[in-house]
Write an enzyme that holds these catalytic residues in place. Sequence first.
Site, PDB file in Angstrom:
ATOM      1  N   TYR A  33       0.833  -1.202   0.000  1.00 32.10           N
ATOM      2  CA  TYR A  33       0.000   0.000   0.000  1.00 32.10           C
ATOM      3  C   TYR A  33       0.866   1.249   0.000  1.00 32.10           C
ATOM      4  CZ  TYR A  33       0.843   0.910   5.025  1.00 32.10           C
ATOM      5  OH  TYR A  33       1.413   1.207   6.237  1.00 32.10           O
ATOM      6  N   ARG A  52       8.310   4.171  -4.653  1.00 29.13           N
ATOM      7  CA  ARG A  52       8.358   3.140  -3.606  1.00 29.13           C
ATOM      8  C   ARG A  52       7.344   2.028  -3.895  1.00 29.13           C
ATOM      9  NH1 ARG A  52       7.635   5.007   2.431  1.00 29.13           N
ATOM     10  NH2 ARG A  52       5.515   5.270   1.694  1.00 29.13           N
ATOM     11  N   ARG A 101      -7.708 -21.002  -1.865  1.00 30.28           N
ATOM     12  CA  ARG A 101      -6.631 -20.610  -0.948  1.00 30.28           C
ATOM     13  C   ARG A 101      -5.444 -21.545  -1.174  1.00 30.28           C
ATOM     14  NH1 ARG A 101      -4.765 -22.156   4.097  1.00 30.28           N
ATOM     15  NH2 ARG A 101      -3.862 -20.495   5.356  1.00 30.28           N
ATOM     16  N   LYS A 151       6.515  -2.073   1.793  1.00 30.15           N
ATOM     17  CA  LYS A 151       5.344  -1.491   2.483  1.00 30.15           C
ATOM     18  C   LYS A 151       4.140  -2.426   2.342  1.00 30.15           C
ATOM     19  CE  LYS A 151       3.209   3.065   3.162  1.00 30.15           C
ATOM     20  NZ  LYS A 151       3.350   3.125   4.609  1.00 30.15           N
ATOM     21  N   GLU A 183      11.923   2.223  14.420  1.00 27.98           N
ATOM     22  CA  GLU A 183      11.036   3.289  13.933  1.00 27.98           C
ATOM     23  C   GLU A 183       9.767   3.287  14.760  1.00 27.98           C
ATOM     24  OE1 GLU A 183       9.827   2.446   9.819  1.00 27.98           O
ATOM     25  OE2 GLU A 183       9.860   0.315  10.264  1.00 27.98           O
ATOM     26  N   LEU A 207      11.047   1.073   7.208  1.00 24.02           N
ATOM     27  CA  LEU A 207      10.468   1.547   5.956  1.00 24.02           C
ATOM     28  C   LEU A 207      11.241   2.786   5.502  1.00 24.02           C
ATOM     29  CD1 LEU A 207       8.063   1.028   3.985  1.00 24.02           C
ATOM     30  CD2 LEU A 207       6.994   2.987   5.081  1.00 24.02           C
TER      31      LEU A 207
HETATM   32  N1  PDD Z   1       2.896   4.873   7.451  1.00 30.24           N
HETATM   33  N2  PDD Z   1       7.581   3.617   8.989  1.00 30.24           N
HETATM   34  C1  PDD Z   1       6.448   2.903   8.991  1.00 30.24           C
HETATM   35  C2  PDD Z   1       6.435   1.590   9.697  1.00 30.24           C
HETATM   36  C3  PDD Z   1       5.293   3.398   8.355  1.00 30.24           C
HETATM   37  O1  PDD Z   1       4.166   2.674   8.351  1.00 30.24           O
HETATM   38  C4  PDD Z   1       5.341   4.666   7.722  1.00 30.24           C
HETATM   39  C5  PDD Z   1       4.168   5.239   6.998  1.00 30.24           C
HETATM   40  C6  PDD Z   1       6.562   5.382   7.759  1.00 30.24           C
HETATM   41  C7  PDD Z   1       6.711   6.739   7.101  1.00 30.24           C
HETATM   42  O2  PDD Z   1       6.711   6.636   5.689  1.00 30.24           O
HETATM   43  P1  PDD Z   1       6.209   7.838   4.781  1.00 30.24           P
HETATM   44  O3  PDD Z   1       6.974   9.028   5.209  1.00 30.24           O
HETATM   45  O4  PDD Z   1       6.531   7.418   3.418  1.00 30.24           O
HETATM   46  O5  PDD Z   1       4.726   8.007   5.051  1.00 30.24           O
HETATM   47  C8  PDD Z   1       7.655   4.817   8.382  1.00 30.24           C
HETATM   48  C9  PDD Z   1       1.718   5.311   6.731  1.00 30.24           C
HETATM   49  C10 PDD Z   1       1.547   6.789   6.721  1.00 30.24           C
HETATM   50  C11 PDD Z   1       0.499   4.574   7.238  1.00 30.24           C
HETATM   51  O6  PDD Z   1       0.616   3.383   7.423  1.00 30.24           O
HETATM   52  O7  PDD Z   1      -0.561   5.174   7.389  1.00 30.24           O
END
Ligand code: PDD
Length: 287
Positions: A33, A52, A101, A151, A183, A207
């Site tokens: 996503y 990405r 499945r 992601k 993170e 990420l």
């Molecule tokens: N989350 N690390 C993780 C684990 C994340 O899920 C996200 C983003 C980030 C930051 O990435 P970016 O700057 O590209 O948004 C870092 C999104 C916003 C979410 O799951 O809603």
Amino acid sequence: MSRIVYVNGDYLPEGEAKVSIFDRGFLMADGVYEVTTVIDGKLIDFDGHFTRLERSLGELDIANPMDREAWLEVHRQLVAQNAVELGMVYLQVTRGAPGDRDFIFPDPETTAPTVVLFTQSNPALVDSPKAKKGIKVVTIDDIRWGRRDIKTVQLLYPSMGKMMAIKQGADDAWMVQDGAVTEGTSNNAYIIKDGRIITRALSNDILHGITRAAVLRFAQEAQMQVEERNFTVDEAKDADEAFVTSASTFVMPVVEIDGTKLGTGAPGPLATRLREIYIDESRKAAL
Ligand code: PDD
């Protein structure tokens, strides 16, 4: 008001949008996503998110179902049709719905990826009460899988982490592996000590945040010192300031870690300045 959403080529009212119960996103979290922010009805860092997305799909051997122009068109259509001024576009691509499945990936010749996009409005996105106060984080073990650079929609542990934080009266959790912060549950984590911005270097452990890349670039352009390296929880508690970044929070000051207040317990000057720069610069470059 019912939203218009996008499913596999169609724009539909949200109540009419359907995905198969055999979809591998639903059965196996076999999908990726992106979340792209909308400010003034325009997309922030669309190309970063598109790049990405291509990488995440490539790492999982899922064919990208659309080119850049087609993705941009769907994003813009949804923003326009739902009159989103401030908010986000969520997109998800899964390996599709083969009908049975099975752990084995289906043949891509006969099973097409599933594509879903929808919007969410958030009037408090820029003028955020949370950003004025700062957020509190707690630390938890990072027990996620080893490919956090992809992601994927496997968000159960990050979700549980947020609930653990809320139960302790905090806003979010920072995850810790071998003593060092990886993170936040849905954001990248930073501390500031003696004017230096410290954040974990890119690897499969985190990420590769699109907001992270932009914020580090803006920080360097503003002559701020950046160190990409591991930092411990003790180091974080002793920091002058801290913050997190993500598409949905931009730069969000952190004022407390595991009950220890940072500095005065209010958002620090560098995090506050970086938030302003990020919002101003992103607005100028929005598509
Ligand atoms: N989350 N690390 C993780 C684990 C994340 O899920 C996200 C983003 C980030 C930051 O990435 P970016 O700057 O590209 O948004 C870092 C999104 C916003 C979410 O799951 O809603």
